[in-house]
Structure formats: C-alpha cells, structure tokens
Design an enzyme around this catalytic site. Sequence first.
Site, PDB file in Angstrom:
ATOM      1  N   HIS A   1      90.470  -2.256 -31.897  1.00  0.00           N
ATOM      2  CA  HIS A   1      91.496  -2.656 -32.872  1.00  0.00           C
ATOM      3  C   HIS A   1      92.408  -1.499 -33.268  1.00  0.00           C
ATOM      4  O   HIS A   1      92.777  -1.342 -34.436  1.00  0.00           O
ATOM      5  CB  HIS A   1      90.846  -3.265 -34.101  1.00  0.00           C
ATOM      6  CG  HIS A   1      90.300  -4.648 -33.893  1.00  0.00           C
ATOM      7  ND1 HIS A   1      90.742  -5.479 -32.882  1.00  0.00           N
ATOM      8  CD2 HIS A   1      89.335  -5.352 -34.567  1.00  0.00           C
ATOM      9  CE1 HIS A   1      90.084  -6.627 -32.947  1.00  0.00           C
ATOM     10  NE2 HIS A   1      89.232  -6.576 -33.940  1.00  0.00           N
TER      11      HIS A   1
ATOM     12  N   ASN B   1      91.365  -5.578 -30.127  1.00  0.00           N
ATOM     13  CA  ASN B   1      90.146  -5.678 -29.322  1.00  0.00           C
ATOM     14  C   ASN B   1      89.795  -4.315 -28.726  1.00  0.00           C
ATOM     15  O   ASN B   1      90.238  -3.282 -29.192  1.00  0.00           O
ATOM     16  CB  ASN B   1      90.278  -6.765 -28.257  1.00  0.00           C
ATOM     17  CG  ASN B   1      88.963  -7.538 -28.050  1.00  0.00           C
ATOM     18  OD1 ASN B   1      87.910  -6.937 -27.873  1.00  0.00           O
ATOM     19  ND2 ASN B   1      89.047  -8.846 -28.082  1.00  0.00           N
TER      20      ASN B   1
ATOM     21  N   GLU C   1      92.058 -15.153 -32.888  1.00  0.00           N
ATOM     22  CA  GLU C   1      92.981 -14.034 -32.764  1.00  0.00           C
ATOM     23  C   GLU C   1      93.811 -14.133 -31.481  1.00  0.00           C
ATOM     24  O   GLU C   1      93.331 -13.763 -30.409  1.00  0.00           O
ATOM     25  CB  GLU C   1      92.202 -12.719 -32.755  1.00  0.00           C
ATOM     26  CG  GLU C   1      91.209 -12.563 -33.885  1.00  0.00           C
ATOM     27  CD  GLU C   1      90.181 -11.491 -33.584  1.00  0.00           C
ATOM     28  OE1 GLU C   1      90.588 -10.360 -33.203  1.00  0.00           O
ATOM     29  OE2 GLU C   1      88.972 -11.770 -33.692  1.00  0.00           O
TER      30      GLU C   1
ATOM     31  N   HIS D   1      94.199 -10.916 -37.812  1.00  0.00           N
ATOM     32  CA  HIS D   1      92.739 -11.065 -37.870  1.00  0.00           C
ATOM     33  C   HIS D   1      92.324 -11.915 -39.074  1.00  0.00           C
ATOM     34  O   HIS D   1      91.411 -11.548 -39.829  1.00  0.00           O
ATOM     35  CB  HIS D   1      92.081  -9.689 -37.916  1.00  0.00           C
ATOM     36  CG  HIS D   1      90.703  -9.650 -37.345  1.00  0.00           C
ATOM     37  ND1 HIS D   1      89.628 -10.250 -37.958  1.00  0.00           N
ATOM     38  CD2 HIS D   1      90.225  -9.084 -36.213  1.00  0.00           C
ATOM     39  CE1 HIS D   1      88.539 -10.036 -37.245  1.00  0.00           C
ATOM     40  NE2 HIS D   1      88.881  -9.341 -36.168  1.00  0.00           N
ATOM     41  N   ILE D   2      92.963 -13.053 -39.233  1.00  0.00           N
ATOM     42  CA  ILE D   2      92.590 -13.983 -40.300  1.00  0.00           C
ATOM     43  C   ILE D   2      91.238 -14.613 -39.983  1.00  0.00           C
ATOM     44  O   ILE D   2      90.975 -15.037 -38.856  1.00  0.00           O
ATOM     45  CB  ILE D   2      93.654 -15.084 -40.455  1.00  0.00           C
ATOM     46  CG1 ILE D   2      94.951 -14.517 -41.026  1.00  0.00           C
ATOM     47  CG2 ILE D   2      93.156 -16.214 -41.352  1.00  0.00           C
ATOM     48  CD1 ILE D   2      96.082 -15.516 -41.066  1.00  0.00           C
TER      49      ILE D   2
ATOM     50  N   GLN E   1      90.975 -14.660 -29.049  1.00  0.00           N
ATOM     51  CA  GLN E   1      89.610 -14.198 -29.281  1.00  0.00           C
ATOM     52  C   GLN E   1      88.999 -15.062 -30.367  1.00  0.00           C
ATOM     53  O   GLN E   1      89.548 -15.189 -31.470  1.00  0.00           O
ATOM     54  CB  GLN E   1      89.589 -12.728 -29.719  1.00  0.00           C
ATOM     55  CG  GLN E   1      88.195 -12.142 -29.888  1.00  0.00           C
ATOM     56  CD  GLN E   1      87.622 -11.582 -28.596  1.00  0.00           C
ATOM     57  OE1 GLN E   1      88.300 -11.558 -27.564  1.00  0.00           O
ATOM     58  NE2 GLN E   1      86.389 -11.122 -28.644  1.00  0.00           N
TER      59      GLN E   1
END
Length: 343
Positions: free
Chosen positions: A106, A80, A309, A176-177, A281
Amino acid sequence: MATSFRHFGNLPDGSPVTAFTIGDADGIHVTLLELGAAVQSLWVPADGGSTNVVLGHSDAEGYVRYADDYMGVVVGRYANRIANATFTLDGQTHTLGVNNGSACHHGGPEGFSHRVWSVTRSSSHSITFELTSPHLDQGFPGEMTVLATYTVEGAVVVLEMEATADRATVFGPTSHIYWNLAGEGSGGVDDHRLTVAAGQFLPVDDDGIPDGALRSVADTPLDFRHPVRLGNVMRADHAQLHNGVDHSLHVTGHGLRHAATLTDPVSGRSVEVHSDLPAVQVYTSNFFDGRTVGTSGTRYRQGDGVALEPQFHPDTPNRPELGDPVLRAGAVRKHRIEWRFQG
C-alpha cells in the site's frame, strides 16, 4: 447542504486535521478527511433518518494509531503488495520501503494514506484533495502530484484520482473503504451477498504475493459471478483461504464498468462498484481483533466489514502481463471509481 467542516483532531506533531462533509443532508452525504483523503463516514437514507455504512475512526488519533488498518483512505502510490519491495522500470531497479514481510504494501511505511492532503477545491457536493509526493518518496521515482476528487451525484458517490510526474514511475492507487451495509458497528458481514464480475483470480502465497498466473474462479470459493454469502466463503476449506478472503479478482472488460455488487438482504441496501481499473481486491477484514474502536464506539472484529478495492493486481510492476501502471513523465493518468447505491 453547503460544505461543512470541523476540527477532527491533531497529529502527534500538533498539526490539525479537518473533516469535511459534502452531499445532501436528507440523502447521501460523506464525511472526508485531509488525513489520507479518507472517507470517514458515508450516510445513506434509512427509515426517515440515515445510516453510516462504512467503518472508520472517530478522531485523528485513531487514524494514526491504527494506520495499518487503512480505514477508508486513498492508498498509493501503489496499492497492494510489490514483491521483495523492488521493481525495475526502463532498466533501472528501484528499492522501496518494506512494511509487509519482505514486500512494499500500500505504498510503503509512509504512503499516501499516512499524509495530510491539501484541499484545492470544494463545493456543497464535491471536494478535491491534492498531494505532492517527492522523488524517491518510499523509494518510488519521480515527483508526483496527485488529485483525489470526491463528488456526490444523487445516489452515486464518485472518486476520481489523477496523477502527473516529472519522470517515469508507477501509479496504482485505490480507495480502502470497508463496507457494512447493515450499518457501522452492527457486527459481521457474514450475511452480505457479494457479486464480482470476474472469471479469474490471482492465486497468492502465504504472504499475499502472486503465486503463478491468473486462474479460473470455477470450482473455487472465489467464484463470485453470482451472489454468494460472504460468511460461506470466509470459512471455506480451500488452500487459498486461511484467515478469510484477501484476493485480487480480474474484472471482465475494459474502461469504466461494473466490478462488484454488495447487498445486505436484511436492510435491502446494496452498493454497486464501478471502476476503470483492471481488478478488485476483496478483503474481509481478516485481522481485526477488537483493538480498533469504530465511530460508534464498537470494537471491530474479524469480518465486521469488507473492503472492495478497485486496483491493479498486486506486483504488477514486476508482472507486466497483468497490466500497465506506468506513468510517463509529463503524461496525465486518471482513474475513476463509482459507488452506486440502492435500497
């Protein structure tokens, strides 16, 4: 099934990228990449076969060209946004790489997701990736060694992340899928139902930077305490929602616990997300515009997947009241994410 591997393509400098598959051929199995320690595809049983339920690229070139989509990768050092790309630790201010307005996002322009990790251990159902991040990598202090271990345990996929460093720094990774439980390439996730075990969310400004303290989700479209149709939220008329959802929700409780459940009512598939991190997230792929081609050859568009996330809240290195991502010299920090499948 034994661990299988194949050549996945080359980086611009000619370096090869390998893909590894672990799990059960007739059950859940996952294809993982050295590049970004990414989940490239995740297959769940369906009607005598299997369905891939995550978004991804079909070759290494896609992960390089569209690196800022963060497709299935491990994000770090810090997931983030960090406001103004700076934070102060033990009285020293650190200036980070800028890659999202004035923020570090990120992990910076060349964060963990952009790197080729090494495989240190593998078996039919588990694989460990390792990465060494040097002192002042993207501006972060300390040489850090990171392990990311994926394990398939029946109907559960586990990601354990572990880090050590030689001086005080911050460690706030995530996976981060992007999920589409109807199947990759099947279109939007509007009809998916999302539940998040969170009574508070973190309001943000137009640049995604925290704007004030945690706020109750009550009477907002971000109240996911009961299952909510994603399409209704993505298009809600609310000051916090412009292009869709991109918000951090504060997960109730501590330790490894239920964070979120995503369900596709048509296929009946669902995934529960469990984590020991303080927040999750929710991001509804707001900026997919058809330029990115997925593993099935389908062009991804806004809302074709949703990222859930588990992480520290954005800008926590500057907002200690939101959590403690500090990793001290010589200490070991571990975080665990579990994806539990049904249907």
